[in-house]
Motif scaffolding. Structure first.
Motif, PDB file in Angstrom:
ATOM      1  N   GLU A   1       0.840  -1.209   0.000  1.00 40.19           N
ATOM      2  CA  GLU A   1       0.000   0.000   0.000  1.00 40.19           C
ATOM      3  C   GLU A   1       0.874   1.258   0.000  1.00 40.19           C
TER       4      GLU A   1
ATOM      5  N   LYS B   1       2.239   1.905  -3.423  1.00 44.11           N
ATOM      6  CA  LYS B   1       1.187   2.464  -4.296  1.00 44.11           C
ATOM      7  C   LYS B   1       0.973   3.946  -4.008  1.00 44.11           C
ATOM      8  N   LYS B   2       1.019   4.312  -2.731  1.00 46.13           N
ATOM      9  CA  LYS B   2       0.847   5.725  -2.360  1.00 46.13           C
ATOM     10  C   LYS B   2       2.025   6.576  -2.857  1.00 46.13           C
TER      11      LYS B   2
END
Length: 335
Positions: free
Chosen positions: A85, A88-89
Motif C-alpha cells: 500500500e 502504491k501511495k
C-alpha cells in the motif's frame, strides 16, 4: 544474501537508540522514541566532512544503498515482486508531481536553459510536500511528516539555480531511507522501492529536466558519469551481474539498449543519454565509455560503488547541502 548485509539499512533497526531508531518491534510504540525534528544543514566547512563520514546518517544511508544493491542483483525490472500500500501511495505522489509539470508549461524567456516556470512548479511542491508525505504515512506516524517532507523537497532540484544533480538524487534516496526507518516501507518492499518507486522518480526527473531545461548541478561535463544521476547505474549494474549474454561492452550498442532497456535500469539510463546527446558516445560520455571496457558487471558494480563514495558522498560541494534530523542523524555511530 541480504541477511549478510547490515540489518539497519532497510528496517534501520536498533543501531541508534540515541537518535531514536526503531527497535525490531513493528508496533506503533516502537516508533515512539523518535524525537522528530526539521532536518538542517550541519556541514558548513570542508573539515566538517569528518563528522559526516562518522555519522549515523552516513552509516544508514550507505547501508540502505548497499542493501538495495544486493536485493536487485540479477533481477529484471519486469520480474514479479509484492507491491504494498505504501509503494502504491508513493507512486501516486510521483504521479501528482508529474501532473503538475503538465499543468505548468515552460514560459517564453530569452535564456535557453533554466526555464523560470520550474519555480512555479517547485513552489507548489514546497507548499504541498508535508500533506503529500502525510498521505503516505500511517496515522500513528503523522508526526514524522514535516521531517521526511524536507528530503522530498530537496530531491527535485534547486529552485534558485534551476539545476539538478546527484545531491538531489541522494535526497530522494534519503527520503526513502527515512520511510524505511519509521517502518512505512518494509524489507519485503525492497524490489518495489527500486523497480517501481525509484524508476518512477527517474521518469519524473527526466521530464523535469527536459521540460524546464534544467542545468546539471556541479556537472563535471564529460568527465562525470552522467549529468544528472548516479544511483541507477549502481543498482542497474547489479541487475546485470551474471547475465548470460549481456556484457558491459554491449551497452554502447544502440540495438542492445533498445532491445533490453525495459528490463534493466542501467540501459534505461543509457537510452536517455542517447536521446539527449549527439555525437560519438566516447566523447559525450567518456567515463561510461571507459566502463564499457570492464570485463564483468560485478566489477562494474564494485567500481561504481567506490566511485559514488569518492565522487558524491565524499565531496564537500555535494554534502554541504545534505540535511540532518532525528532519522538521519549527524551524531557519530556508536562504537
Amino acid at each position: 544474501m541480504l541477511s549478510s548485509l547490515p540489518q539497519p539499512s532497510i528496517n534501520m533497526a536498533e543501531t541508534d537508540q540515541q537518535s531514536g531508531a526503531p527497535a525490531e518491534d513493528d508496533s506503533p510504540a516502537a516508533y515512539a522514541n523518535f524525537n522528530f525534528q526539521l532536518p538542517k544543514k550541519q556541514i558548513s566547512m570542508v573539515p566538517d566532512m569528518g563528522k559526516w563520514k562518522r555519522s549515523q546518517a552516513y552509516a544508514d544511508y550507505i547501508g540502505f544503498i548497499l542493501t538495495l544493491n544486493e536485493a536487485v542483483k540479477g533481477k529484471q525490472l519486469t520480474c514479479a515482486y509484492p507491491c504494498s500500500e505504501t509503494v502504491k501511495k508513493l507512486l501516486s505522489l510521483l504521479g501528482t508531481l508529474d501532473r503538475w509539470i503538465d499543468e505548468t508549461p515552460p514560459v517564453d524567456q530569452p535564456s535557453r536553459f533554466g526555464n523560470k516556470a520550474y519555480r512555479t512548479w517547485y513552489a507548489k511542491l514546497d507548499q504541498e510536500a508535508e500533506t503529500l508525505v502525510s498521505d503516505i504515512l500511517p496515522s500513528n506516524l503523522s508526526a514524522a511528516a514535516p521531517e521526511i517532507a524536507v528530503y522530498l523537497k530537496e530531491a527535485v532540484g534547486n529552485s534558485t539555480r534551476i539545476d539538478y544533480g546527484t545531491g538531489h538524487e541522494a535526497a530522494f534516496a534519503a527520503f526513502l531511507c527515512c520511510l524505511c526507518k519509521v517502518g512505512a516501507l518494509r524489507v519485503e518492499d525492497q524490489l518495489a522501492i527500486i523497480f517501481k518507486v525509484f524508476d518512477r522518480y527517474l521518469q519524473v526527473m527526466r521530464k523535469l529536466q527536459k521540460t524546464y531545461r534544467m542545468e546539471p548541478a556541479g556537472s563535471q561535463g564529460v568527465w562525470g558519469l552522467d549529468d544528472f544521476q548516479f544511483l541507477p547505474f549502481i543498482w542497474g549494474s547489479s541487475q546485470l551481474i551474471d547475465h548470460p549474454t549481456l556484457e558491459p561492452r554491449h551497452f554502447v550498442e544502440e540495438k542492445v539498449v533498445n532491445e533490453h532497456h525495459q528490463d534493466y535500469m542501467f540501459l534505461e539510463c543509457i537510452k536517455f543519454i542517447n536521446e539527449m546527446k549527439t555525437g560519438p558516445f566516447a566523447e559525450h560520455s567518456n567515463q561510461l565509455w571507459n566502463i564499457s571496457a570492464v570485463p564483468t558487471w560485478a566489477k562494474v558494480n564494485q567500481g561504481l560503488i567506490r566511485m559514488y563514495k569518492a565522487e558524491c558522498l565524499e565531496k564537500f560541494p555535494v554534502i554541504q547541502h545534505f540535511k540532518f534530523g532525528s532519522l538521519l542523524s549527524i551524531q557519530p555511530v556508536k562504537p
